[in-house]
Each structure stands twice: as C-alpha cells, then as structure tokens.
Design an enzyme around this catalytic site. Structure first.
Site, PDB file in Angstrom:
ATOM      1  N   ASP A  48       0.828  -1.199   0.000  1.00 22.17           N
ATOM      2  CA  ASP A  48       0.000   0.000   0.000  1.00 22.17           C
ATOM      3  C   ASP A  48       0.862   1.248   0.000  1.00 22.17           C
ATOM      4  O   ASP A  48       2.090   1.177   0.046  1.00 22.17           O
ATOM      5  CB  ASP A  48      -1.037  -0.023   1.123  1.00 22.17           C
ATOM      6  CG  ASP A  48      -0.444  -0.028   2.509  1.00 22.17           C
ATOM      7  OD1 ASP A  48      -1.063  -0.595   3.412  1.00 22.17           O
ATOM      8  OD2 ASP A  48       0.659   0.550   2.691  1.00 22.17           O
ATOM      9  N   LYS A  70      -3.389   2.490  -4.574  1.00 17.08           N
ATOM     10  CA  LYS A  70      -3.879   3.385  -5.616  1.00 17.08           C
ATOM     11  C   LYS A  70      -4.097   2.591  -6.886  1.00 17.08           C
ATOM     12  O   LYS A  70      -3.253   1.782  -7.266  1.00 17.08           O
ATOM     13  CB  LYS A  70      -2.796   4.431  -5.931  1.00 17.08           C
ATOM     14  CG  LYS A  70      -3.016   5.752  -5.284  1.00 17.08           C
ATOM     15  CD  LYS A  70      -2.016   6.727  -5.821  1.00 17.08           C
ATOM     16  CE  LYS A  70      -1.017   7.123  -4.757  1.00 17.08           C
ATOM     17  NZ  LYS A  70       0.169   7.755  -5.277  1.00 17.08           N
ATOM     18  N   MET A 183      -4.165   9.234  11.858  1.00 13.38           N
ATOM     19  CA  MET A 183      -5.192   9.755  10.939  1.00 13.38           C
ATOM     20  C   MET A 183      -5.976  10.901  11.592  1.00 13.38           C
ATOM     21  O   MET A 183      -7.185  11.007  11.423  1.00 13.38           O
ATOM     22  CB  MET A 183      -6.153   8.624  10.514  1.00 13.38           C
ATOM     23  CG  MET A 183      -5.442   7.496   9.788  1.00 13.38           C
ATOM     24  SD  MET A 183      -6.407   5.982   9.687  1.00 13.38           S
ATOM     25  CE  MET A 183      -6.176   5.268  11.310  1.00 13.38           C
TER      26      MET A 183
HETATM   27  C1  LIG Z   1      -4.015   3.515   8.148  1.00 15.41           C
HETATM   28  S1  LIG Z   1      -2.957   4.016   9.430  1.00 15.41           S
HETATM   29  C2  LIG Z   1      -1.756   2.735   9.333  1.00 15.41           C
HETATM   30  C3  LIG Z   1      -0.932   2.610  10.581  1.00 15.41           C
HETATM   31  C4  LIG Z   1       0.143   1.541  10.483  1.00 15.41           C
HETATM   32  N1  LIG Z   1      -0.420   0.228  10.377  1.00 15.41           N
HETATM   33  C5  LIG Z   1       1.083   1.594  11.676  1.00 15.41           C
HETATM   34  O1  LIG Z   1       1.122   0.636  12.465  1.00 15.41           O
HETATM   35  O2  LIG Z   1       1.814   2.588  11.815  1.00 15.41           O
HETATM   36  C6  LIG Z   1      -2.144   5.372   8.642  1.00 15.41           C
HETATM   37  C7  LIG Z   1      -1.748   6.472   9.629  1.00 15.41           C
HETATM   38  O3  LIG Z   1      -0.580   6.099  10.352  1.00 15.41           O
HETATM   39  C8  LIG Z   1       0.179   7.245  10.654  1.00 15.41           C
HETATM   40  N2  LIG Z   1       1.525   7.080  10.081  1.00 15.41           N
HETATM   41  C9  LIG Z   1       1.979   6.022   9.397  1.00 15.41           C
HETATM   42  N3  LIG Z   1       3.284   6.169   9.077  1.00 15.41           N
HETATM   43  C10 LIG Z   1       3.655   7.373   9.578  1.00 15.41           C
HETATM   44  C11 LIG Z   1       4.877   8.102   9.582  1.00 15.41           C
HETATM   45  N4  LIG Z   1       6.001   7.626   9.009  1.00 15.41           N
HETATM   46  N5  LIG Z   1       4.888   9.316  10.179  1.00 15.41           N
HETATM   47  C12 LIG Z   1       3.783   9.818  10.764  1.00 15.41           C
HETATM   48  N6  LIG Z   1       2.603   9.165  10.798  1.00 15.41           N
HETATM   49  C13 LIG Z   1       2.538   7.960  10.224  1.00 15.41           C
HETATM   50  C14 LIG Z   1      -0.567   8.435  10.062  1.00 15.41           C
HETATM   51  O4  LIG Z   1      -1.400   8.979  11.065  1.00 15.41           O
HETATM   52  C15 LIG Z   1      -1.377   7.773   8.971  1.00 15.41           C
HETATM   53  O5  LIG Z   1      -2.501   8.551   8.631  1.00 15.41           O
END
Ligand SMILES: C[S@@+](CC[C@H](N)C(=O)[O-])C[C@H]1O[C@@H](n2cnc3c(N)ncnc32)[C@H](O)[C@@H]1O
Length: 267
Positions: A48, A70, A183
């Site tokens: 993804d 996407k 998010m």
């Molecule tokens: C659908 S969730 C997936 C989370 C993922 N499974 C995890 O464990 O980090 C997506 C959200 O994770 C956060 N996120 C993921 N990677 C990030 C990063 N490198 N820096 C900041 N926020 C991040 C953001 O809030 C983003 O909108």
C-alpha cells in the site's frame, strides 16, 4: 480478478501462503530481519501507499508487485477486493507478502485480511512491524511513557467511518497518559476542541510529526490550543500523526539528525 491473475501468475496445484508483513514507519533500517527474509522470498508483493520506496527496492526483481493503495485512477482498492485478491493469489499457489506500513495489526486492517484467509482455509502468517507511534516517538526523542508524567499510552484513531471521531472523551483527558492520534489531521480542530471541553489544559504540549523516521521528517511542536492553527499554517505532509501529553516537553529537535548520523550504511 481471475483473468487478471491468470495473466500475471502461474497457478499451481498446491495452495500458497500469505505473510502479513509490517514495513515499519518508513526508515528501511527499521524493518525486522524476518521481514527482509520473507520479502526476499516473495513471488507476489501486495503493498500500500505507506510503504517507502527504499523498502520496495528490497523486493526481488522477479516478484510481481501489486499496488492496492492506488489504482491508475487514484482510487484505493476497496478492502473486500484486497481480501479477495489475497485469497485468489494464495489459492493459485503463490507465496504472497502483503506489505503494510507500520504494523499490520495497528490500524492496518491486518485482522480483516487474516480473517478472510482463515475463512478460505489458507495459511496466513504475521511479521510485526514498528508502528508509527513508536517510530515517530523514537525519531523525535519523545518518550511515550515517563515515570514523572505518563503511566500509560493510548493509540487512537482520529478518523471514523462517518467522519468526525466519536470517542470516549472523559477517558482520553485522564491525567498521566499520552495520546497518539493516527489519521488525526483532518479533524484536529474538533479533536482539540473536544479534549479542551472535557477538561484537558489548553496549554497541554502537542506535536505533529510528518513522515516520521524518513529523511524528510518534520516536527511541529505546539499546544492543544494552537494545534489546529499550526496544522492550517504548516500543512504537514502525509503521513502525519499527533502526540498529545506532558511527554512532548522532552522533544529534542536534534533527534532526527542524530539518528541519521548513527545509521548503518545499507548493504
Ligand atoms: C491507516 S494508518 C496505518 C498505521 C500503520 N499500520 C502503523 O502501524 O503505523 C495510517 C496512519 O498512520 C500514521 N503514520 C503512518 N506512518 C507514519 C509516519 N512515518 N509518520 C507519521 N505518521 C505515520 C498516520 O497517522 C497515517 O494517517
């Protein structure tokens, strides 16, 4: 879907398997050894949009890469179709890696994919990844717990199926905890208003961390009262998360630079 799979991969008599693999927050060196090993044995990688280019570079050249974050029309493939794709690939005998940002079981819908595979009687294995909260905390020097001020930490989604999150606000404003909102940017004004209305100090330290652990990481320290204005002014890049709590006072602006200097060269 069956026609697509027939065109792109050979079907075998024996069922394959699916590994749900956590790719971590972006820094390639935060992958586990197991994630790298499993990835390098993959025949198909279903990934993804949160998976960084550096990590995708580790996929073996012969493996089929399927981007489900996407489509060519920039729409996300709906979750039921992703589940069906994983089932069809495994039924066709493929060794599949479902590569997800962070950890597959933290706001990653890994549970739904595991369920679909189990219901189809197919093997599903999980390799944990460093979730964004842990990666961002480490990369900014913000400890998520601290004996002086935070005895617990909550990972919270700032997004709900119907838009603004409907959360247990009285529980979220209790003393001695750190809140990490995934998010949470879109509804950050409503989040901060609700927290303040339920009794959290408007001066509570907060930080927005954009693209945490990546070379282009940005950090925007603020308070609960100034959070929405900070987001409106700075327009943090995606993905971003919010850390709210006393622990944000320990933020060290030099952390990212230090972790880059200490990084081992990637072979
Ligand atoms: C659908 S969730 C997936 C989370 C993922 N499974 C995890 O464990 O980090 C997506 C959200 O994770 C956060 N996120 C993921 N990677 C990030 C990063 N490198 N820096 C900041 N926020 C991040 C953001 O809030 C983003 O909108």
């Amino acid at each position: 879907m069956a026609a697509l799979l027939g065109a792109v991969c050979r079907s075998r008599a024996e069922a394959g398997e699916v590994w749900l693999v956590g790719a971590g927050p972006g820094d390639v060196e935060l992958l586990t050894l197991k994630a790298v090993r499993v990835l390098q044995q993959a025949e198909v990688v279903v990934y993804d949009r949160l998976v960084s280019d550096e990590i995708m570079a580790l996929v073996p050249p012969g493996a089929l890469k399927i981007d489900v974050g996407k489509t060519p029309h920039h729409h996300t493939l709906p979750q039921p179709e992703i589940n069906a794709l994983l089932v069809a690939l495994a039924q066709a005998g493929q060794r599949v890696v479902r590569l997800k940002g962070g950890d597959p079981f933290v706001f990653g819908r890994g549970g739904e994919e595991q369920q679909a595979l189990q219901q189809a009687g197919l093997p599903c294995r999980v390799v944990p990844g460093i979730t964004a909260a842990l990666g961002c905390a480490a990369a900014t020097g913000i400890p998520l717990t601290h004996r002086a001020c935070a005895q617990s930490v909550r990972l919270v989604t700032g997004h709900s199926r119907n838009g603004e999150p409907d959360l247990d606000w009285p529980a979220l404003v209790a003393d001695g905890q750190t809140l990490v909102f995934y998010m949470g940017l879109t509804h950050c004004a409503a989040l901060s208003q609700q927290l303040i209305a339920h009794g959290m100090a408007a001066s509570m330290p907060a930080a927005v961390i954009a693209r945490g652990t990546r070379a282009d990481q940005q950090v925007f320290p603020c308070t609960l009262a100034t959070l929405a204005d900070t987001v409106a002014r700075e327009k943090p890049a995606a993905p971003s998360l919010l850390i709210i709590g006393e622990v944000v006072q320990f933020y060290r602006a030099d952390s990212t630079e230090m972790s880059r200097q200490q990084a081992l060269p990637v072979a």
